[in-house]
Design an enzyme around this catalytic site. Structure first.
Site, PDB file in Angstrom:
ATOM      1  CG  ASP A  52      31.542  40.545  42.637  1.00  0.00           C
ATOM      2  OD1 ASP A  52      31.537  41.699  43.097  1.00  0.00           O
ATOM      3  OD2 ASP A  52      31.471  40.288  41.418  1.00  0.00           O
ATOM      4  CE  LYS A  54      37.650  42.365  47.043  1.00  0.00           C
ATOM      5  NZ  LYS A  54      36.907  41.523  46.088  1.00  0.00           N
ATOM      6  N   GLY A  97      32.322  47.111  44.139  1.00  0.00           N
ATOM      7  CA  GLY A  97      31.088  47.189  44.915  1.00  0.00           C
ATOM      8  C   GLY A  97      31.277  46.369  46.175  1.00  0.00           C
ATOM      9  CG  HIS A  98      34.276  46.582  48.522  1.00  0.00           C
ATOM     10  ND1 HIS A  98      35.468  47.198  48.778  1.00  0.00           N
ATOM     11  CD2 HIS A  98      34.530  45.705  47.522  1.00  0.00           C
ATOM     12  CE1 HIS A  98      36.402  46.726  47.961  1.00  0.00           C
ATOM     13  NE2 HIS A  98      35.845  45.823  47.189  1.00  0.00           N
ATOM     14  CD  GLN A 106      38.060  46.143  40.818  1.00  0.00           C
ATOM     15  OE1 GLN A 106      39.158  46.592  41.065  1.00  0.00           O
ATOM     16  NE2 GLN A 106      36.975  46.873  40.926  1.00  0.00           N
TER      17      GLN A 106
HETATM   18  P1  IMP Z   1      36.133  47.444  34.385  1.00  0.00           P
HETATM   19  O1  IMP Z   1      36.847  47.292  35.682  1.00  0.00           O
HETATM   20  O2  IMP Z   1      34.897  48.264  34.460  1.00  0.00           O
HETATM   21  O3  IMP Z   1      37.051  47.872  33.280  1.00  0.00           O
HETATM   22  O4  IMP Z   1      35.617  45.981  33.941  1.00  0.00           O
HETATM   23  C1  IMP Z   1      36.519  44.947  33.547  1.00  0.00           C
HETATM   24  C2  IMP Z   1      36.034  43.593  34.055  1.00  0.00           C
HETATM   25  O5  IMP Z   1      36.148  43.546  35.470  1.00  0.00           O
HETATM   26  C3  IMP Z   1      34.555  43.309  33.748  1.00  0.00           C
HETATM   27  O6  IMP Z   1      34.398  41.924  33.510  1.00  0.00           O
HETATM   28  C4  IMP Z   1      33.856  43.684  35.043  1.00  0.00           C
HETATM   29  O7  IMP Z   1      32.630  43.002  35.210  1.00  0.00           O
HETATM   30  C5  IMP Z   1      34.884  43.227  36.060  1.00  0.00           C
HETATM   31  N1  IMP Z   1      34.799  43.932  37.335  1.00  0.00           N
HETATM   32  C6  IMP Z   1      35.185  45.195  37.597  1.00  0.00           C
HETATM   33  N2  IMP Z   1      34.966  45.499  38.889  1.00  0.00           N
HETATM   34  C7  IMP Z   1      34.454  44.401  39.454  1.00  0.00           C
HETATM   35  C8  IMP Z   1      34.046  44.075  40.791  1.00  0.00           C
HETATM   36  O8  IMP Z   1      34.141  44.876  41.727  1.00  0.00           O
HETATM   37  N3  IMP Z   1      33.578  42.819  40.971  1.00  0.00           N
HETATM   38  C9  IMP Z   1      33.506  41.914  39.962  1.00  0.00           C
HETATM   39  N4  IMP Z   1      33.866  42.162  38.715  1.00  0.00           N
HETATM   40  C10 IMP Z   1      34.346  43.392  38.454  1.00  0.00           C
END
Ligand code: IMP
Length: 440
Positions: A13, A16, A40-41, A224
């Site tokens: 977040d 990017k 989420g871009h 991420q």
């Molecule tokens: P997962 O990727 O759904 O397995 O989540 C694992 C961790 O990564 C959690 O804390 C999510 O909130 C975080 N996370 C996954 N994708 C994103 C993203 O695009 N932005 C911020 N945090 C993310």
């Protein structure tokens, strides 16, 4: 030709999507190498907010080609949903513009349920995942149970693989009181999805190699951020993929020499979604104010993001791990109006000052951040496009960041729109050569 990697230096977040969108005109191909529709871009186009989860942000530019590498976990439903959403915005996504690796893993209907069971059983220690099935899909990949995009195109193999998976997984679901999944119904759905996906499927490693040999340039789009990387992040509170620079090679099948430069994206403060250590977190009115004015709500789940001061220990670590050549600083305008702005330059742990990011989460949970304080920035930097108009105190803050992180800042984003950007052509030229002309 220069291929550039864009990488998040914090917990995702960082903004990017907006930076990729700005840089896309200088490149021919935009490639994602890890993650899935957990990302989420967010990009603002003509005042419309567009959130992309799986498809690279480059898709918003009609003449660019977007790639989804083998390092991703692909939900076919999310893939087509995103294509449909883009269509309603007038953006046509045809198979000659979007290609998916045959070797990418497929998120199956049982993955989100496996994740729900795992998160619930962790109780207070839950990771706070997006519940999209990302983790269990990567688990299956490593455990060699995974179903890949190429399997969707071979009915016999697909049926057998679903059967193999369910013969074990259904026992697990039954033990937790859930009804078993039915092989035939999953097979029928995924065979249809496979047929629909077939025109988009390719050998991405070969494709990139051919395109680069033909003189095309690639923008590698990280999802991420470094601190969510499964190896180098704040384990176990991480995602399940390799978000850092090394992930590009394994997640696309490109050789390391083809990644010519790395642009790190860093927000002027820190945020994280979900659980896990966060040394500079602000659980007070200042944190709430940053969340409000920065619109810090998860682009995928809508969850409020935890907010805190900039953490230079963490970002310096990210710059080292990824070999960051240049930084893009995002959202500094969110901090304007605050009477005092702080940035952490070291941690104190058991009385000792530490400047290296600790790899053990229990240490990170107990460190005390040491802060440098900066005075309020007078006036507004929101939507400024000209470096010379920036207040001297803000420039001092940027210089401090550059000195502390030992990396120059080449882009400052001052608002959500494409044109709200201060771009340093000279610094960019050093990392992407004459490709910078496309951005002038
Ligand atoms: P997962 O990727 O759904 O397995 O989540 C694992 C961790 O990564 C959690 O804390 C999510 O909130 C975080 N996370 C996954 N994708 C994103 C993203 O695009 N932005 C911020 N945090 C993310």
């Amino acid at each position: 030709m220069t291929n550039l990697l864009i990488i998040g230096t914090q917990w995702g977040d960082e903004g990017k999507g907006k930076i990729v969108d700005f840089l896309v005109p200088a490149f021919d191909i935009i490639a994602r190498y890890q993650g899935g529709h957990n990302a989420g871009h967010t990009v603002y186009l003509d005042g419309h907010k567009i959130v992309l989860h799986l498809i690279p942000s480059g898709i918003l530019h009609p003449d660019k080609i977007c790639l989804i590498g083998n390092g991703l976990v692909v939900s076919p439903q999310a893939f087509f949903q995103e294509i449909d959403n883009l269509k309603t915005l007038g953006i046509q996504v045809t198979p000659n513009r979007l290609l998916v690796s045959r070797s990418a893993q497929v998120i199956m209907p049982y993955h989100p349920l496996l994740e729900k069971i795992a998160e619930e059983s962790r109780g207070q220690k839950k990771i706070g995942t997006t519940l999209r099935g990302i983790g269990p899909c990567y688990e299956d990949k490593a455990a060699r149970w995974g179903i890949r995009v190429g399997d969707l195109l071979e009915p016999e193999i697909l049926r057998e693989k679903i059967q193999d998976n369910l013969s074990l997984k259904n026992k697990y679901f039954e033990a937790f009181g859930y009804p078993p999944f039915k092989v035939e119904s999953i097979f029928e759905d995924y065979q249809v999805l496979g047929e629909k996906m077939a025109p988009y499927v390719a050998d991405i490693s070969v494709y990139i190699d051919e395109q680069i040999r033909a003189g095309k340039s690639v923008l590698f789009e990280g999802a991420q951020g470094t601190l969510l990387d499964v190896d180098h992040g704040t384990y176990p509170f991480v995602t399940s993929s390799s978000c850092t620079a090394g992930g590009v090679c394994t997640g696309l099948g490109v050789n390391p020499k083809l990644v010519k430069a790395v642009l790190g994206i860093t927000k002027a403060y820190a945020t994280r979604v979900g659980s896990g250590p966060f040394p500079t977190e602000l659980q007070d009115e200042t944190g709430a104010m940053i969340a409000r004015s920065g619109d810090e709500f998860g682009a995928t789940t809508g969850r409020p993001r935890r907010c805190g001061w900039f953490d230079a220990v963490a970002v310096r670590y990210a710059c080292r791990i990824n070999g960051v050549d240049l930084l893009a600083l995002t959202k500094p305008d969110v901090l304007e109006g605050l009477p005092e702005i702080k940035a952490c330059y070291a941690y104190r742990y058991k009385g000792t000052l530490i400047k290296e990011f600790p790899s053990d989460p229990w240490i990170l949970e107990r460190v005390e951040p040491e802060y440098r304080s900066f005075p309020r920035w007078p006036g507004s930097i929101h939507r400024l496009k000209d470096f010379s108009l920036l207040p001297a105190s803000f420039i001092d803050y940027c210089k401090w960041l550059e000195d502390t992180l030992e990396v120059k800042i080449g882009l400052i984003s001052t608002g959500v729109n494409r044109e709200d950007i201060i771009y340093n052509q000279e610094k960019f030229q050093k990392i992407i050569g004459d490709k910078d002309r496309a951005l002038a």
